[in-house]
Motif scaffolding. Structure first.
Motif: not given
Length: 634
Positions: A373, A376, A380
């Protein structure tokens, strides 16, 4: 029992027998001599008295007068006049008085004395026999004094002899004490060299053998320690920018994201060099590398005042800065300085700001995030940053509903007041025997039908500066806990904020002293490796405190990222805990680490183990004790 004591007892026993024999033989000789002398004196007395009587008319009255005179002036037990028909014509006796000697001695020394006899005549006619028995009580008393003197002098001689013998044995056997201390040190995996050699050949050979063995182990430890340090540079450092690499970032971020410390929330800055291949062609590889190195040093200087911040190059063009316990709103000044630094460099190098420079993204990570996570979020934020004009950075906002600081403070204070902190345990298991090695202490706070677990709770605790209060409360609760598993040790993981607080030490010491007699189980305190490296003297202070009150000590979050590992030899933790990712990452590094730890008798424990397949891989590396979600599957 020590050899010195065995020899002392044996020699004392032999010497006691020898003295007893000497005393017995000597006393027997004296006793027989006294007995013989007593009889001879009686014989002389009876002969003299018979001559004196025979020289008179030897009437009954004269005989009695002479006997009375001799008896009153002598020390006799009995004088008897017996006629020729063996009839006692006259006798004087005196009762023996042995009150001046002990009864036991009288029983030992008592002897029968022959009666001295002499013929009594009147002219040429024998009229009877005169008998004298000397008084034995005086002889008994003299023998008693002689025996006491012998015991006293022989006792003094015995004590002097034993003192001299004790000194001689102490000198001769002193090397044994040194050998014993050295052997005990070897059993504790301590490297102690005995420099002073004894003159006794056998002892010298033993000490030389132990010294050779200790030097061998110390050499193994030093070689492995140096190799581990060299491997750290190869495995975890970027050769160009001289900062940590992707491998180190993964290990460190994994550590930060666990709920075992206070670093599981904060901000992450991701930066990507624009058109790095073109930049290499324009400036040349050496100049580009120099530019990257200078930028990395700038980043390190900017974040050096932020506790536990890391700067890593995760690939050829991307750099990440991880700032635990710092939210996005608090690092805007750093972001602005980075943008300014890049603009100044581009102007200095006369490069196009729109074509070259950095894409910069920033995001926050929270206790509930895992490694995938986090990547991620970072990916992003960077992807969005690449869409922005040069000189800007992208902020990935967190949409979480935050609880106000003061609300958190009230929740924690209510937890103290209502005793609503709940102690929880995470198991550490031996995968071979399936036996629990210890339970790791964690805690949650129950408030208004809602539970705040450690991962959620620790961030506001750190922000509010209440780490000391919460940890002291939890430690006290653990010290006084009384559950059915008293035979299983508990470990309490200490955070860096707890150790860094100046007055924590005295408060913790007072807590230990107050409840030291109420603790009913084995408790081990764990300190992260990074805290020991950063605050070694302070950590050492706490470790001595733990050991002073009978508590154990271990190291967690181990990554072998210190400058050297002699501190392991000095601190001697019971175990070292390392994340499974670190252990599985580099086979050679773990082999060397195992040599270092095994030479000191320290056990390596793998943490964060989630799958049974990972256990098999860890077992192949010689690691059998694990912690993580997988323990519920064993």
């Amino acid at each position: 029992m020590t050899l010195y004591r065995q020899i002392a007892i044996l020699v004392s026993f032999v010497f006691l027998i020898l003295l007893s024999t000497i005393l017995l033989v000597s006393f027997s000789i004296v006793r027989e001599s006294a007995k013989k002398e007593l009889y001879e004196n009686a014989q002389n007395s009876v002969s003299s008295l018979s001559i004196s009587i025979s020289s008179t008319e030897a009437t009954q009255g004269a005989i009695e007068t002479m006997i009375n005179a001799s008896f009153d002036n002598g020390n006799y037990e009995r004088i008897t006049f017996v006629d020729i028909d063996e009839k006692v014509k006259y006798e004087r006796t005196k009762e023996i008085n042995n009150s001046n000697i002990p009864a036991w001695f009288e029983e030992i020394v008592e002897f029968e004395l022959p009666v001295a006899k002499a013929k009594l005549s009147s002219g040429w006619q024998v009229i009877g026999t005169l008998e004298i028995l000397n008084n034995r009580s005086v002889t008994y008393f003299q023998l008693y004094n002689i025996m006491m003197s012998m015991v006293m002098y022989l006792g003094i001689a015995c004590i002097v002899f034993l003192l001299i013998l004790s000194y001689v044995f102490h000198v001769i056997l002193r090397p044994l004490l040194d050998i014993e201390k050295q052997a005990q040190a070897v059993m504790k995996d301590e490297f102690v060299i005995q420099e002073k050699m004894p003159w006794t050949k056998e002892f010298k050979a033993v000490i030389e053998s132990i010294n050779a063995m200790v030097r061998k182990f110390e050499s193994i430890f030093k070689t492995a320690s140096d190799t581990l340090t060299e491997n750290k540079e190869l495995l975890y450092n970027d050769n160009v920018m001289k900062i940590a690499n992707r491998r180190y970032f993964i290990l460190k971020a994994t550590e930060y994201l666990t709920d075992e410390n206070g670093k599981n929330y904060g901000s992450t800055i991701i930066m990507s060099v624009k058109k790095a291949d073109v930049l290499n062609q324009v400036l040349g590889y050496q100049s580009t590398d120099k530019l990257l190195f200078e930028f990395a040093q700038f980043l390190k200087e900017e974040v050096q005042n932020y506790s536990d911040a890391i700067v890593c190059r995760i690939n050829g063009t991307e750099i990440v800065v991880m700032l635990p316990k710092i939210y996005m709103q608090d690092i805007k000044s750093i972001l602005d300085k980075i943008v300014q630094y890049i603009n100044d460099k581009l102007e200095e190098l006369k490069l196009n700001k729109e074509e070259f420079g950095l894409d910069i993204g920033v995001c926050e990570y929270e206790p509930q995030h895992n490694m995938s996570e986090l990547f991620s979020l970072v990916d992003y934020a960077l992807a969005q940053a690449k869409l922005l004009p040069s000189g800007h950075y992208y902020e990935l906002l967190n949409n979480k509903v935050a609880i106000a600081k003061e609300r958190w403070r009230q929740i924690i204070l209510d937890g103290f007041k209502n005793d609503s902190f709940e102690i929880m345990y995470r198991k550490v298991v031996d995968t071979f025997t399936k036996v629990k090695r210890h339970n790791v202490v964690s805690f949650a706070l129950n408030s208004n039908n809602e539970s705040y677990f450690y991962g959620t709770l620790i961030a506001p605790v750190v922000e509010l500066g209440m780490v000391q209060d919460v940890y002291l409360y939890v430690i006290k609760k653990v010290l006084l806990s009384n559950d059915s598993q008293n035979d299983i040790p508990l470990t309490i993981q200490i955070s860096s904020q707890f150790i860094e607080d100046e007055d924590t030490y005295e408060k913790l010491k007072k807590l230990f002293r107050t409840h030291q007699h109420e603790v009913k189980k084995e408790i081990i305190f764990e300190i992260p490796e990074s805290v020991i490296n950063k605050h070694f003297e302070n950590s050492q202070h706490y470790i001595k405190l733990f050991k002073e009150f009978g508590f154990g000590f271990g190291i967690n979050s181990f990554m072998a990222y210190g400058e050297d590992y002699n501190y392991l030899k000095e601190l001697k933790p019971a175990f070292v805990k390392a994340d499974k990712q670190y252990i599985l990452d580099a086979q050679q590094n773990i082999n060397v680490l195992k040599i270092v730890l095994d030479s000191l008798g320290i056990e390596l424990i793998a943490t964060g183990v989630n799958d049974l397949d990972e256990i098999e891989s860890l077992n192949q590396k010689g690691i059998k004790v694990v912690a993580g979600m997988v323990v519920d599957k064993i």
